[in-house]
Design a protein around this motif. Structure first.
Motif: not given
Length: 109
Positions: A18-22, A24-26, A30-35, A90-93
């Motif tokens: 349901k979420v576009s690949p673009k 998903q990449a963003r 974002t999840a990696t930056d948060f970590e 990432y999963r939660e977002l």
């Protein structure tokens, strides 16, 4: 099939459709930056009691240098997989984006 706690994660697999690949990449970035921010805070606390030794001595520049070093360490740790925070974020977002009525596949900017 994505995994969650060592088991197939059907909920995430459905949400990814349901979420576009673009988006998903963003979201992954974002999840990696948060970590990385979390790890930077952890590394800063870990090195806060160290005195300047070696070629840098105990100068005012040592603190600036150490903060830049811990920032780079945290970014590299997060990119290499980190400690697992980014995958959960990432999963939660993705699950939240899939539930959002404005997140119809193909309509994200």
């Amino acid at each position: 099939m994505p995994q969650f706690n060592g088991r197939p994660d059907y909920q995430l697999a459905d949400a990814l459709t349901k979420v576009s690949p673009k988006a998903q990449a963003r979201t992954k970035a974002t999840a990696t930056d948060f970590e990385a921010v979390f790890l930077n805070s952890m590394f800063a606390q870990m090195t806060s009691g160290l005195k300047g030794e070696g070629p840098f001595g105990d100068t005012p520049g040592t603190g600036v240098w150490r903060s830049m070093l811990t920032e780079q360490y945290s970014k590299n740790f997060a990119k290499a997989g980190g400690i697992g925070i980014s995958s959960s974020v990432y999963r939660e977002l993705i699950l939240q984006q899939a539930k959002s009525p404005s997140q119809i596949k193909g309509n994200q900017t």
